[in-house]
Scaffold this motif. Sequence first.
Motif, mmCIF file in Angstrom:
data_model
loop_
_atom_site.group_PDB
_atom_site.id
_atom_site.type_symbol
_atom_site.label_atom_id
_atom_site.label_comp_id
_atom_site.label_asym_id
_atom_site.label_seq_id
_atom_site.Cartn_x
_atom_site.Cartn_y
_atom_site.Cartn_z
ATOM 1 N N ALA A 1 0.826 -1.207 0.000
ATOM 2 C CA ALA A 1 0.000 0.000 0.000
ATOM 3 C C ALA A 1 0.863 1.260 0.000
ATOM 4 O O ALA A 1 0.490 2.278 -0.588
ATOM 5 C CB ALA A 1 -0.929 -0.007 1.207
ATOM 6 N N GLU A 2 2.035 1.203 0.645
ATOM 7 C CA GLU A 2 2.956 2.340 0.616
ATOM 8 C C GLU A 2 3.667 2.444 -0.727
ATOM 9 O O GLU A 2 3.968 3.538 -1.204
ATOM 10 C CB GLU A 2 4.016 2.195 1.715
ATOM 11 C CG GLU A 2 3.512 2.383 3.116
ATOM 12 C CD GLU A 2 4.626 2.257 4.132
ATOM 13 O OE1 GLU A 2 5.668 2.918 3.941
ATOM 14 O OE2 GLU A 2 4.456 1.506 5.101
ATOM 15 N N MET A 3 3.951 1.295 -1.339
ATOM 16 C CA MET A 3 4.696 1.278 -2.596
ATOM 17 C C MET A 3 3.828 1.666 -3.789
ATOM 18 O O MET A 3 4.325 2.263 -4.745
ATOM 19 C CB MET A 3 5.266 -0.125 -2.844
ATOM 20 C CG MET A 3 6.376 -0.504 -1.923
ATOM 21 S SD MET A 3 6.843 -2.242 -2.044
ATOM 22 C CE MET A 3 6.997 -2.500 -3.774
ATOM 23 N N ARG A 4 2.560 1.313 -3.767
ATOM 24 C CA ARG A 4 1.691 1.482 -4.931
ATOM 25 C C ARG A 4 1.654 2.910 -5.472
ATOM 26 O O ARG A 4 1.819 3.099 -6.677
ATOM 27 C CB ARG A 4 0.286 0.986 -4.583
ATOM 28 C CG ARG A 4 -0.702 1.081 -5.702
ATOM 29 C CD ARG A 4 -0.278 0.355 -6.953
ATOM 30 N NE ARG A 4 -0.323 -1.076 -6.773
ATOM 31 C CZ ARG A 4 0.153 -1.924 -7.674
ATOM 32 N NH1 ARG A 4 0.681 -1.495 -8.784
ATOM 33 N NH2 ARG A 4 0.092 -3.201 -7.460
ATOM 34 N N PRO A 5 1.489 3.966 -4.646
ATOM 35 C CA PRO A 5 1.478 5.322 -5.220
ATOM 36 C C PRO A 5 2.800 5.708 -5.875
ATOM 37 O O PRO A 5 2.818 6.378 -6.908
ATOM 38 C CB PRO A 5 1.190 6.226 -4.020
ATOM 39 C CG PRO A 5 0.662 5.345 -2.964
ATOM 40 C CD PRO A 5 1.169 3.983 -3.226
ATOM 41 N N ILE A 6 3.908 5.249 -5.286
ATOM 42 C CA ILE A 6 5.222 5.566 -5.854
ATOM 43 C C ILE A 6 5.391 4.872 -7.196
ATOM 44 O O ILE A 6 5.847 5.475 -8.170
ATOM 45 C CB ILE A 6 6.335 5.151 -4.868
ATOM 46 C CG1 ILE A 6 6.229 5.971 -3.578
ATOM 47 C CG2 ILE A 6 7.709 5.322 -5.498
ATOM 48 C CD1 ILE A 6 7.130 5.494 -2.464
ATOM 49 N N ILE A 7 5.019 3.608 -7.263
ATOM 50 C CA ILE A 7 5.183 2.842 -8.506
ATOM 51 C C ILE A 7 4.235 3.358 -9.585
ATOM 52 O O ILE A 7 4.596 3.415 -10.765
ATOM 53 C CB ILE A 7 4.954 1.343 -8.234
ATOM 54 C CG1 ILE A 7 6.033 0.812 -7.301
ATOM 55 C CG2 ILE A 7 4.951 0.546 -9.523
ATOM 56 C CD1 ILE A 7 5.777 -0.586 -6.801
ATOM 57 N N ASP A 8 3.017 3.740 -9.197
ATOM 58 C CA ASP A 8 2.065 4.273 -10.182
ATOM 59 C C ASP A 8 2.530 5.614 -10.736
ATOM 60 O O ASP A 8 2.358 5.895 -11.931
ATOM 61 C CB ASP A 8 0.685 4.422 -9.563
ATOM 62 C CG ASP A 8 0.018 3.080 -9.304
ATOM 63 O OD1 ASP A 8 0.469 2.074 -9.891
ATOM 64 O OD2 ASP A 8 -0.937 3.045 -8.500
ATOM 65 N N LYS A 9 3.125 6.431 -9.874
ATOM 66 C CA LYS A 9 3.578 7.753 -10.298
ATOM 67 C C LYS A 9 4.863 7.670 -11.119
ATOM 68 O O LYS A 9 5.048 8.420 -12.076
ATOM 69 C CB LYS A 9 3.796 8.631 -9.068
ATOM 70 C CG LYS A 9 4.065 10.071 -9.375
ATOM 71 C CD LYS A 9 4.134 10.883 -8.088
ATOM 72 C CE LYS A 9 4.402 12.339 -8.380
ATOM 73 N NZ LYS A 9 4.523 13.110 -7.124
#
Length: 81
Positions: free
Chosen positions: A39-47
């Motif tokens: 859940a912490e990684m998902r926004p970084i990877i999506d961006k």
Amino acid sequence: MSAIARTLGVTRSNLIERAATPVVPRGPYRKPDDANLLAEMRPIIDKRPTYGYRRVTALINRQRRLEGKPVVNAKRVLRVM
């Protein structure tokens, strides 16, 4: 069977027992907190989809230090990615 046992240096009973028991592969390794880390990684990877696990680890650890949380190992981030 006895020639194989002599070559390997083991007893025949050991070879017969190993041949009789099926090998069950282990399932994937997961920790309970992997869902939280994802859940912490998902926004970084999506961006930033071109970032590898090292850059993602650095960004996550920077954010965690600011929040006072423990840092994450890079190998764990690689496994979750």
